[in-house]
Design a protein around this motif. Structure first.
Motif, PDB file in Angstrom:
ATOM      1  N   ILE A 192      16.383   6.345  55.310  1.00 17.94           N
ATOM      2  CA  ILE A 192      15.928   6.915  56.632  1.00 17.94           C
ATOM      3  C   ILE A 192      14.685   7.628  56.545  1.00 17.94           C
ATOM      4  N   VAL A 193      14.781   8.697  55.618  1.00 15.89           N
ATOM      5  CA  VAL A 193      13.604   9.610  55.813  1.00 15.89           C
ATOM      6  C   VAL A 193      12.356   9.030  55.204  1.00 15.89           C
ATOM      7  N   PRO A 194      12.183   8.108  54.145  1.00 12.72           N
ATOM      8  CA  PRO A 194      10.972   7.465  53.710  1.00 12.72           C
ATOM      9  C   PRO A 194      10.546   6.688  55.123  1.00 12.72           C
ATOM     10  N   MET A 195      11.230   5.780  55.768  1.00 15.64           N
ATOM     11  CA  MET A 195      10.899   4.992  56.819  1.00 15.64           C
ATOM     12  C   MET A 195      10.130   6.232  57.923  1.00 15.64           C
ATOM     13  N   LEU A 196      10.692   7.316  58.385  1.00 14.52           N
ATOM     14  CA  LEU A 196      10.221   8.034  59.217  1.00 14.52           C
ATOM     15  C   LEU A 196       9.070   8.480  58.639  1.00 14.52           C
ATOM     16  N   THR A 197       8.872   9.028  57.332  1.00 19.08           N
ATOM     17  CA  THR A 197       7.460   9.535  56.908  1.00 19.08           C
ATOM     18  C   THR A 197       6.468   8.611  56.915  1.00 19.08           C
ATOM     19  N   ALA A 198       6.801   7.402  56.550  1.00 21.28           N
ATOM     20  CA  ALA A 198       5.924   6.286  56.478  1.00 21.28           C
ATOM     21  C   ALA A 198       5.152   6.089  58.119  1.00 21.28           C
ATOM     22  N   ARG A 199       6.082   6.224  59.122  1.00 23.70           N
ATOM     23  CA  ARG A 199       5.391   6.062  60.331  1.00 23.70           C
ATOM     24  C   ARG A 199       4.717   7.250  60.828  1.00 23.70           C
ATOM     25  N   LEU A 200       5.274   8.454  60.681  1.00 23.33           N
ATOM     26  CA  LEU A 200       4.544   9.661  60.804  1.00 23.33           C
ATOM     27  C   LEU A 200       3.003   9.771  60.247  1.00 23.33           C
ATOM     28  N   ARG A 201       3.177   9.195  59.064  1.00 18.29           N
ATOM     29  CA  ARG A 201       1.550   9.300  58.399  1.00 18.29           C
ATOM     30  C   ARG A 201       0.725   8.266  59.121  1.00 18.29           C
ATOM     31  N   ARG A 202       1.349   7.061  59.448  1.00 15.21           N
ATOM     32  CA  ARG A 202       0.478   6.232  60.078  1.00 15.21           C
ATOM     33  C   ARG A 202      -0.078   6.684  61.600  1.00 15.21           C
ATOM     34  N   SER A 203       0.646   7.690  62.077  1.00 11.40           N
ATOM     35  CA  SER A 203       0.462   8.031  63.508  1.00 11.40           C
ATOM     36  C   SER A 203      -0.996   8.676  63.713  1.00 11.40           C
ATOM     37  N   GLY A 204      -1.199   9.530  62.536  1.00  6.41           N
ATOM     38  CA  GLY A 204      -2.546  10.013  62.469  1.00  6.41           C
ATOM     39  C   GLY A 204      -2.407  11.678  63.451  1.00  6.41           C
ATOM     40  N   ASP A 205      -1.256  11.953  63.681  1.00  3.48           N
ATOM     41  CA  ASP A 205      -0.779  13.199  64.378  1.00  3.48           C
ATOM     42  C   ASP A 205      -1.178  14.353  63.309  1.00  3.48           C
ATOM     43  N   ALA A 206      -2.023  15.485  64.177  1.00  2.00           N
ATOM     44  CA  ALA A 206      -2.488  16.396  63.371  1.00  2.00           C
ATOM     45  C   ALA A 206      -1.162  17.320  62.821  1.00  2.00           C
ATOM     46  N   VAL A 207      -0.258  17.180  63.468  1.00  2.00           N
ATOM     47  CA  VAL A 207       0.940  17.964  62.808  1.00  2.00           C
ATOM     48  C   VAL A 207       1.916  17.163  62.174  1.00  2.00           C
ATOM     49  N   ALA A 208       2.131  16.078  62.732  1.00  2.00           N
ATOM     50  CA  ALA A 208       3.351  15.148  62.178  1.00  2.00           C
ATOM     51  C   ALA A 208       2.736  14.586  60.910  1.00  2.00           C
ATOM     52  N   ALA A 209       1.476  14.129  60.772  1.00  2.00           N
ATOM     53  CA  ALA A 209       1.031  13.637  59.518  1.00  2.00           C
ATOM     54  C   ALA A 209       1.445  14.368  58.429  1.00  2.00           C
ATOM     55  N   PRO A 210       0.824  15.248  58.288  1.00  2.15           N
ATOM     56  CA  PRO A 210       1.069  16.515  57.118  1.00  2.15           C
ATOM     57  C   PRO A 210       2.413  16.858  56.817  1.00  2.15           C
ATOM     58  N   LEU A 211       3.173  17.001  57.784  1.00  5.37           N
ATOM     59  CA  LEU A 211       4.435  17.347  57.746  1.00  5.37           C
ATOM     60  C   LEU A 211       5.167  16.347  57.073  1.00  5.37           C
ATOM     61  N   ALA A 212       4.805  14.994  57.461  1.00  2.24           N
ATOM     62  CA  ALA A 212       5.664  13.775  56.797  1.00  2.24           C
ATOM     63  C   ALA A 212       5.304  13.847  55.228  1.00  2.24           C
ATOM     64  N   SER A 213       4.296  14.479  54.774  1.00  3.74           N
ATOM     65  CA  SER A 213       3.876  14.231  53.285  1.00  3.74           C
ATOM     66  C   SER A 213       5.022  15.523  52.635  1.00  3.74           C
ATOM     67  N   VAL A 214       5.051  16.697  53.459  1.00  2.66           N
ATOM     68  CA  VAL A 214       5.919  17.662  52.834  1.00  2.66           C
ATOM     69  C   VAL A 214       7.372  17.245  52.794  1.00  2.66           C
ATOM     70  N   LEU A 215       7.689  16.769  53.903  1.00  2.00           N
ATOM     71  CA  LEU A 215       9.112  16.224  53.773  1.00  2.00           C
ATOM     72  C   LEU A 215       9.496  15.156  53.007  1.00  2.00           C
ATOM     73  N   LEU A 216       8.578  14.067  52.806  1.00  2.00           N
ATOM     74  CA  LEU A 216       8.876  13.420  51.627  1.00  2.00           C
ATOM     75  C   LEU A 216       9.009  14.093  50.019  1.00  2.00           C
ATOM     76  N   ALA A 217       8.171  14.955  49.979  1.00  2.00           N
ATOM     77  CA  ALA A 217       8.007  15.820  48.575  1.00  2.00           C
ATOM     78  C   ALA A 217       9.276  16.704  48.602  1.00  2.00           C
ATOM     79  N   LEU A 218       9.857  17.263  49.661  1.00  2.00           N
ATOM     80  CA  LEU A 218      11.298  17.884  49.824  1.00  2.00           C
ATOM     81  C   LEU A 218      12.369  16.881  49.490  1.00  2.00           C
ATOM     82  N   LEU A 219      12.208  15.670  50.022  1.00  3.58           N
ATOM     83  CA  LEU A 219      13.086  14.739  49.511  1.00  3.58           C
ATOM     84  C   LEU A 219      13.237  14.399  48.095  1.00  3.58           C
ATOM     85  N   GLY A 220      12.147  14.571  47.336  1.00  7.91           N
ATOM     86  CA  GLY A 220      11.945  14.202  45.908  1.00  7.91           C
ATOM     87  C   GLY A 220      12.895  15.340  45.169  1.00  7.91           C
ATOM     88  N   VAL A 221      12.669  16.630  45.729  1.00  7.90           N
ATOM     89  CA  VAL A 221      13.234  17.629  45.241  1.00  7.90           C
ATOM     90  C   VAL A 221      14.481  17.747  45.394  1.00  7.90           C
TER      91      VAL A 221
END
Length: 221
Positions: A192-221
């Protein structure tokens, strides 16, 4: 001021959670048998020379918790002047940190594993609350935001719920030895988290898009 306090409080809380993990994983949870005193001493006057072995982890956890408590109260006072949503979140944070401290103390006094489970689960929720406060006190949130689709919002709520359930299951493993359901949780999170981050990155939102990358990185950790 509120922004800086929020960041410092969140950082201190992260350190507190890490020490809480050390307390549990080193078996030091009851190294100090009394509360709110420490071997009869005022907690803040306990000799540093006596902080050895499990006592070091447990007593350090208490001291850091006290710092987090004071920081949270200061943050709540700073947010009170901001009004609206931030005022409410500040009050909730202040109440949560008091309850968290009481749960930790009662765990020592009553020696009940259920209190340890609640203590661990609330710690993660409290940190998440502070992360929200850090975000809402950022200047970025005052900029025009892209429209987020309702389905994406629902997915975000679902991801948060699944991740938190996994935290609860982890606490059950640690304190109650219940393993079965915990093994299923990671698969749900990793779907579910990669699905969410993919959508957020496509949204272009100034807050959500950068946070999506951080969230994906944390998932890898």
């Amino acid at each position: 001021m509120a922004r800086g306090l929020a960041i410092v409080t969140a950082a201190a809380t992260l350190v507190l959670i890490l020490f809480g993990g050390l307390v549990t994983n080193t078996g030091a949870a009851l190294a100090v048998p009394d509360w709110p005193t420490t071997f009869g001493y005022n907690m803040f006057l306990y000799p540093w020379s006596e902080m050895i072995g499990g006592i070091f982890y447990e007593h350090s956890h208490r001291l850091i918790g006290s710092v987090v408590g004071l920081l949270t109260l200061a943050l709540a006072a700073a947010l009170w002047r901001r009004g609206s949503t931030l005022r409410v979140l500040g009050v909730v944070a202040a109440l949560a940190v008091v309850v968290q401290g009481l749960l930790g103390g009662m765990r020592v006094v009553l020696r009940q594993d259920v209190l340890a489970i609640l203590h661990g689960c609330l710690a993660q929720a409290f940190f998440a609350l502070l992360a929200v406060i850090v975000l809402l006190t950022s200047a970025r949130t005052r900029a025009p935001l892209a429209r987020i689709e309702p389905s994406t919002r629902n997915l975000a709520l679902g991801a948060a719920a699944v991740a938190y359930v996994q935290i609860v299951l982890g606490a059950l493993v640690t304190h109650a030895g219940i393993v079965d359901h915990h093994l299923v949780g990671p698969f749900a999170v990793f779907v579910i988290v990669p699905m969410l981050t993919a959508r957020l990155r496509r949204s272009g939102d100034a807050v959500a898009a950068p946070l999506a990358s951080v969230l994906l990185a944390l998932l890898g950790v």
